[in-house]
Structures are given as C-alpha cells and as structure tokens.
Design an enzyme around this catalytic site. Structure first.
Site, PDB file in Angstrom:
ATOM      1  N   SER A 180       0.828  -1.209   0.000  1.00 42.47           N
ATOM      2  CA  SER A 180       0.000   0.000   0.000  1.00 42.47           C
ATOM      3  C   SER A 180       0.865   1.263   0.000  1.00 42.47           C
ATOM      4  O   SER A 180       1.753   1.419  -0.825  1.00 42.47           O
ATOM      5  CB  SER A 180      -0.952  -0.049   1.202  1.00 42.47           C
ATOM      6  OG  SER A 180      -1.931   0.954   1.111  1.00 42.47           O
ATOM      7  N   ASP A 387      -8.801  -3.493  -5.698  1.00 45.42           N
ATOM      8  CA  ASP A 387      -8.710  -4.349  -4.509  1.00 45.42           C
ATOM      9  C   ASP A 387      -9.680  -3.928  -3.403  1.00 45.42           C
ATOM     10  O   ASP A 387      -9.545  -4.347  -2.261  1.00 45.42           O
ATOM     11  CB  ASP A 387      -7.281  -4.386  -3.969  1.00 45.42           C
ATOM     12  CG  ASP A 387      -6.766  -3.012  -3.525  1.00 45.42           C
ATOM     13  OD1 ASP A 387      -7.582  -2.117  -3.244  1.00 45.42           O
ATOM     14  OD2 ASP A 387      -5.537  -2.835  -3.449  1.00 45.42           O
ATOM     15  N   HIS A 412      -7.567  -5.412  -0.486  1.00 50.44           N
ATOM     16  CA  HIS A 412      -6.395  -4.593  -0.195  1.00 50.44           C
ATOM     17  C   HIS A 412      -5.560  -5.136   0.960  1.00 50.44           C
ATOM     18  O   HIS A 412      -4.327  -5.162   0.883  1.00 50.44           O
ATOM     19  CB  HIS A 412      -6.847  -3.159   0.121  1.00 50.44           C
ATOM     20  CG  HIS A 412      -5.712  -2.188   0.229  1.00 50.44           C
ATOM     21  ND1 HIS A 412      -4.931  -1.853  -0.851  1.00 50.44           N
ATOM     22  CD2 HIS A 412      -5.207  -1.491   1.281  1.00 50.44           C
ATOM     23  CE1 HIS A 412      -4.009  -0.977  -0.479  1.00 50.44           C
ATOM     24  NE2 HIS A 412      -4.145  -0.758   0.816  1.00 50.44           N
TER      25      HIS A 412
END
Length: 533
Positions: A180, A387, A412
């Site tokens: 991320s 995601d 995610h």
C-alpha cells in the site's frame, strides 16, 4: 463425503502442517528482505515527559480516549511534520524483533482475537518456512504513518535501516517488499536518495501501491472519516469521527488523493445532488459532477466550519490547504522518480473487487442544500476494478521499468496473506525449494496431488473411500532409502440419533515413507461406512 471421514482427513492434514512447521528451514544464503507496511500498518507507542510508554495504535481498552488524547495532531507547515496536540506526548515506533514486532500483529496482546489486526504476520510466518530468519535475512521498517511520505526524519530512518541491514548481512543487497502506501514512501526515497537506494537495494516488490492515489476511498475519509475495523468490534475500537479528525491533519492522507494530472481511463468524480433554481421561483434537484481539481474547492467549503473539542477548547480543523500544497510537491517528486538500472522492480496489484472511484452525495429525493451537510452524509460509490481500496488502474501505473506486473484477485489487506502472492514472492525471491514449473506472469501453474474418491451403497450401507498423497519438502536431504515406511492407523466412530438412527465409522491408514533427496511422501487411505438402523 461423509462428515466423520472429512473431519478425520482434515485432522491428518493439520498434523502434517504442524509436523512440517516444527522443522523450519534456515537458509543463510538468501538475500535479506525488508518489509515496509502501509498506512495504519505500524504499531505506535506514546511516550510522555517521564518516559512512560504505552501503545496507542492499535489498542482496544480505552482506545478512543487514548487515540484522541495522544494521537490527534496539527500540521506544522514550517517543518512538514504533524505534531501531537498534547505537547507532552511523543510518538515512537517499537523496534523489537529487528523492526518486525511493529508490523507483525497490530494488536500483540490479541485482546480482540481476530485476523483483522494481523498485518504482515502470515507473510512473516511463510517466509520463515522458506528459510528466512529474523535479524539475519528478514527485517521490518515501521514508521509514523501520520507523517508525509517524504518527511526528512522518515527518510533518514529508512536510510539508516538499509545501511544497518547491509552491514549486518555482510554487504548483501536488500530486497524491499512494500504494501500500500509503503510503496509511495519507498518511491519518494528512491527519488530523493537515489544513490543510497542503488547502493543497498537489489530489488523492490510493490504490493497494492496507490501510485496514482485512491480517489474514492480518500475523498470519503477526509469528509466522513474511516473505519479500520468492521462489525461489532468497532465498539471496542476507534470511532469513525475520531479517525476523521486525525486524518484531516495527516499529510500522508492528502498524498493519497487521486492524482489530478494522471490520464485516467475514467476520471474520478465527486458528484452532488443539489437544489437549484428552476427559473420559475422554485427549486429542483440537479446532479453536479466535479473532476479532481474542482473537488478540492468542494471539500474546502464542506470542512470550512469543522472544529474539534480538545482540553475544553474548540479548535478549527478545516481542509488543510498547507498540507494540500505540501502533498502537491510530494506528487511532483513521485512523478520524477527513476528506477536505478541495477534494481529489479516488480508490481503486484489487486483485482476483482468493487473499488470506490467516484463518490456521490445526496439523491434526487434528498438533495444537498448546504455543502456542510456532506460531513454526516453517507456516500454512494461508483466503483471500478481493484482491490476494494486502490483501483487496479492506479496500482498498475507505477511509472517505472517493471520486470513484471501481476494482477491477483484479492482485497487490499488480504493480498499480503494471499497464497497466490506467497508463491509469486517465493519465486521472485528465489527462496525455498525451486519451482521450475511456475511462471508468475501466467498465474498459476500448480502440479496436481494424487487424489481418488469413490462412493457406493451396499446392503443398507453407504461406503466412502478416499486416497490422497502429500509431498513434504524439508531441508534434511537424508537418503535413507533402505528404511521401511512407517505405518499408522486411526479409527473413529459416531452414533447419531434422529428420525433415522445411524452409526458412522471411519478408518484411516497413514504411510510415511523415508525421506529421499529432501522429499518425504505421505499416503492416506481412508474409508467411511455409515449404517442406517
């Protein structure tokens, strides 16, 4: 398959996994790996003037109160740093386990007892199975995720981390794995300190990085807050409103806004149903759409009267234009980043999840009359593929010379504990047993395991038989081919009362063959017989 037989087989499979886990492979020849988390992925401690230290992220008991007291912050435009409202509090990252403690499980006490607080835990466990060892070939970098991804203090700490790993491993270059927002932090470092990056880094694998932002998710986070834990556990966690007040003063959040200069396939929009003059002295609802640059003015207006109560005072907390300016400079740095020729870059991104892209407030029946109504309003999303947090289009657009970009159907957070991703990482890191049949770009080639299943009925009995083979790989290359196999038997039975009474019996034979060239074959032969009385 009969229930009793299924439970017996699962028990054997579990035993095999535990047996394998008890003999971890340690491979000192592996290149070192540094794990870098994303936003909210680091345990944070608060230290007061007396040196007392306590965990403030993540905690359960007294979570919201301690969060508001210790983590609420204000941005200092002269330094680019976010500082705590409580001047006596300093936020630090615990450094235990060579940096892995802070990014392993975000609730180390496991009070909440759920997988949502596991961060890199599953990946760390998996990498240890591949031969990595904490402090020898496996390290972590936690950081204060409230701060800008280019804050000099963070850049200095990352530089020191790379140097210390390089020295500790005898001059081995490092493979960096980011998740991320950690991808933006590393990309900023690569641009601002390219010589240091090239000196110490061998490869970089970015996972679910919002290279062009996460427009839908971040827009609503700045207007309405965010929940990092869903379901009933929210009652023991941080309220959405408390999180909202923190995010408004976080440069990292502004740096995740959708990039207005990126050529989106479909531009992310902020849409509002608003009451407009119909030209006849009345009002009628009209849907308005704003592109990324226009959205900033709407957010500024909506948050213009936002305040927070702290120590008996009402402090103004509007959309922070100083942070916006700072984030714009960060975006320029990210767009200028170049990958050193000696560094290999790979990109893994999530797909197959509905992902917020454009955001709509109000409706034709309940239009917005005042932009300040947006704060308590519930947004409706127009989604794209991604995601669930980062659009696939954003994650793919790294702007670098990638050796491979692979899309994986995963959300995610779940993507960093996804079994397909594990196999990709194992392949790229050249860890564990060689897998010559696997190519990540053609995801996923899996060699079949022997499996036979048969069911039939005879004289009031239902007979189910199963044959399965497993192959266990370990570091022990014992060539004891002359030894006989070890045979074990298991039997279970259950008596079920009901409309029709039944007796179910299951019997399994397990054959464990001697190891040969590091491989050990295990056979299971199981039969279940259910007799209806």
């Amino acid at each position: 398959m009969a229930v009793l037989l299924d439970e017996l087989i699962r028990s054997v499979e579990l035993w095999l996994k535990v047996s394998k886990k008890q003999q971890p492979l340690v491979n000192p020849d592996l290149d070192p790996v540094l794990l870098v988390p994303g936003i909210a992925g680091t345990v944070l401690h608060a230290v007061d003037d007396d040196g007392r230290e306590e965990r403030v992220w993540v905690r359960i008991l007294g979570a919201d109160h301690e969060f508001r007291t210790k983590l609420w912050s204000r941005f200092d435009p002269s330094t680019g740093q976010t500082v705590c409202l409580d001047e006596k509090t300093k936020i630090v990252v615990p450094e235990g386990r060579y940096g892995l403690y802070a990014i392993d499980c975000l609730d180390p006490d496991m009070i909440i007892g759920r997988e949502g607080v596991y961060y890199y835990h599953d990946l760390i466990e998996e990498m240890i199975k591949w031969g990595f060892q904490e402090g020898k070939t496996l390290f972590g970098f936690g950081y204060d995720f409230r701060q800008s991804n280019r804050l000099q203090e963070t850049m200095d700490k990352f530089s020191a981390k790379l140097e210390s790993i390089y020295a500790a491993t005898g001059g081995k270059k490092i493979n960096v794995i980011t998740h991320s927002m950690g991808g933006l932090l590393v990309k900023c470092f690569m641009c601002l300190h390219s010589e240091i990056f090239e000196k110490y880094v061998k490869g970089w694998i970015a996972i679910a990085a919002p290279f062009q932002g996460a427009p839908g998710y971040i827009t609503t986070s700045l207007l309405n807050g965010a929940s990092f834990v869903e379901g009933w556990e929210q009652n023991f966690f941080i309220s959405k409103w408390s999180m909202h007040q923190l995010l408004i003063e976080c440069p990292s959040i502004y740096e995740l806004l959708g990039n207005p200069n990126f050529s989106w396939d479909v531009a992310p929009l902020l849409q509002l149903w608003r009451e407009k003059d119909d030209g006849h002295g009345g009002l009628r609802p009209l849907l308005e759409s704003y592109e990324p640059m226009e959205t900033l003015a709407i957010m500024t207006n909506a948050l213009s009267s936002n305040t927070v109560s702290y120590n008996g005072m009402q402090l103004p907390l509007p959309f922070n234009l100083d942070i916006l300016k700072w984030a714009g400079k960060t975006r320029e740095i990210l767009s200028c980043a170049k990958l050193p020729a000696s560094v290999k870059f790979y990109n893994i991104y999530g797909t197959s999840c509905d992902t917020p892209h454009s955001v709509c407030y109000g409706s034709e029946l309940t239009p917005i009359s005042d932009l300040k109504q947006l704060l308590p309003c519930e947004a409706k999303y127009i989604c794209v593929n991604g995601d669930g947090t980062v659009p696939a289009e954003s994650a793919r657009a790294d702007g670098l010379d990638a050796l491979a970009r692979v899309g994986v159907p995963a959300d995610h957070r779940g993507i960093i504990c996804d079994r397909h991703v594990f196999r990709i990482l194992k392949h790229w890191l050249k860890a564990g047993e060689p897998d010559p049949f696997y190519n990540p770009l053609n995801d996923y080639v899996i060699l079949p395991t022997a499996f036979e299943f048969e069911r039939h009925s005879e004289e009031g009995k239902q007979v189910t038989s199963v044959k399965e083979d497993w192959e266990i790989i370990s570091s022990n290359n014992d060539k004891s081919t002359g030894l006989p196999p070890v045979v074990g038997d298991l039997s279970v039975n259950a008596y079920v009362e009901g409309k029709e009474q039944s007796l179910e019996e299951a019997h399994a034979t397990i054959v464990v063959h001697p190891k040969n060239e590091g491989a050990q074959n295990v056979e299971l032969r199981a039969v279940s017989v259910m007799t209806v009385v």
